[in-house]
Design an enzyme around this catalytic site. Structure first.
Site, mmCIF file in Angstrom:
data_model
loop_
_atom_site.group_PDB
_atom_site.id
_atom_site.type_symbol
_atom_site.label_atom_id
_atom_site.label_comp_id
_atom_site.label_asym_id
_atom_site.label_seq_id
_atom_site.Cartn_x
_atom_site.Cartn_y
_atom_site.Cartn_z
ATOM 1 C CG ASP A 67 66.091 82.713 9.573
ATOM 2 O OD1 ASP A 67 66.735 81.342 9.744
ATOM 3 O OD2 ASP A 67 66.572 83.593 10.476
ATOM 4 C CG ASN A 136 71.807 93.552 14.331
ATOM 5 O OD1 ASN A 136 71.530 92.519 14.933
ATOM 6 N ND2 ASN A 136 71.712 93.977 13.231
ATOM 7 C CG HIS A 138 69.415 89.550 13.866
ATOM 8 N ND1 HIS A 138 70.699 89.895 13.298
ATOM 9 C CD2 HIS A 138 69.592 88.205 13.907
ATOM 10 C CE1 HIS A 138 71.388 88.938 12.908
ATOM 11 N NE2 HIS A 138 70.848 87.727 13.569
ATOM 12 C CD GLU A 143 69.655 92.221 10.192
ATOM 13 O OE1 GLU A 143 70.232 92.678 11.360
ATOM 14 O OE2 GLU A 143 70.476 91.608 9.375
#
Length: 241
Positions: A67, A136, A138, A143
């Site tokens: 990313d 979380n 990811h 996400e």
């Protein structure tokens, strides 16, 4: 899943680097999937040591990063291109034309996603994909959501992700709001996936990702569907496993 827990950071880093080294020794033209953040730093440092000792070479390898932030130029100090240059690329003999990272400063981010996905597919399967794990759940910047994109795409970063990454910036307001990321399908195409997690603050999400239900609300849980995942955990991150 092959889950390994380590009592020392040094042992974890050496094990992770050892997997990359073994692959490069067996297949010099391997395709490597790379990650950023604090999680891989020790592994990259070990790979640099192995390269300097002449034990591995990157001269025939190809890399793809997961990313990049949208809106940061390649030379911005907090871009993932700068991160990779600082911690790995400038220390090894990987050819520049085989270092692939999304262009976060592209005039047309959607076209950049399509370009990057085309490069990924042309390269064939990634031989070994390195992943960190977000608080979380990811992976990459995929996400939690009701649905997940399969291919490289633009994502709006969750506020807890931006907060976690704010330590790398002068202020939380400077953290970009969007990024380009490989999709979950792009990640799951890899032959082997190496998931790394460190610290007590990751223990609960490690448990959810590895033993909880497979759900898009915890993207890392989809790794349970992959045939060849190696998980490297320190003692704190692995306390519930």
């Amino acid at each position: 899943m092959n889950i390994m827990k380590f009592h020392s950071e040094a042992d974890l880093n050496q094990a992770g680097a050892g997997m990359f080294a073994s692959l490069l020794q067996a297949k010099p033209a391997a395709v490597l999937g790379l990650a950023t953040g604090s999680t891989p730093l020790g592994i990259y440092a070990e790979l640099v040591k192995l390269y300097r000792k002449g034990m591995i070479s990157f001269d025939k390898a190809t890399t793809f990063n997961l990313d990049e932030y949208i809106g940061l130029s390649a030379n911005h100090p907090q871009s993932y291109r700068s991160y990779m240059n600082e911690h790995l690329f400038r220390h090894i003999n990987l050819p520049k034309d085989r270092m692939h990272i999304p262009d976060g400063n592209a005039a047309n981010p959607e076209a950049e996603c399509a370009r990057y996905e085309k490069l990924l597919q042309a390269a064939g399967q990634i031989d070994l994909q390195l992943l960190g794990l977000g608080h979380n759940g990811h992976i990459g910047f995929n996400e939690p959501s009701d649905t997940l994109a399969s291919e490289t795409h633009i994502v709006k970063l969750a506020e807890n992700t931006r907060a976690a990454n704010a330590r790398f910036f002068s202020s939380p307001a400077e953290v970009p709001t969007h990024a380009i990321t490989m999709g979950v399908g792009s990640i799951l195409r890899a032959k082997t996936i190496m998931l790394i997690a460190r610290g007590q603050d990751k223990a609960e999400i490690v448990r959810r990702a590895l033993t909880g239900p497979v759900t898009t609300q915890c993207p890392a849980s989809l790794l349970q569907t992959h045939a060849n995942v190696v998980v490297l955990l320190d003692k704190a991150a692995g306390q519930y496993i």
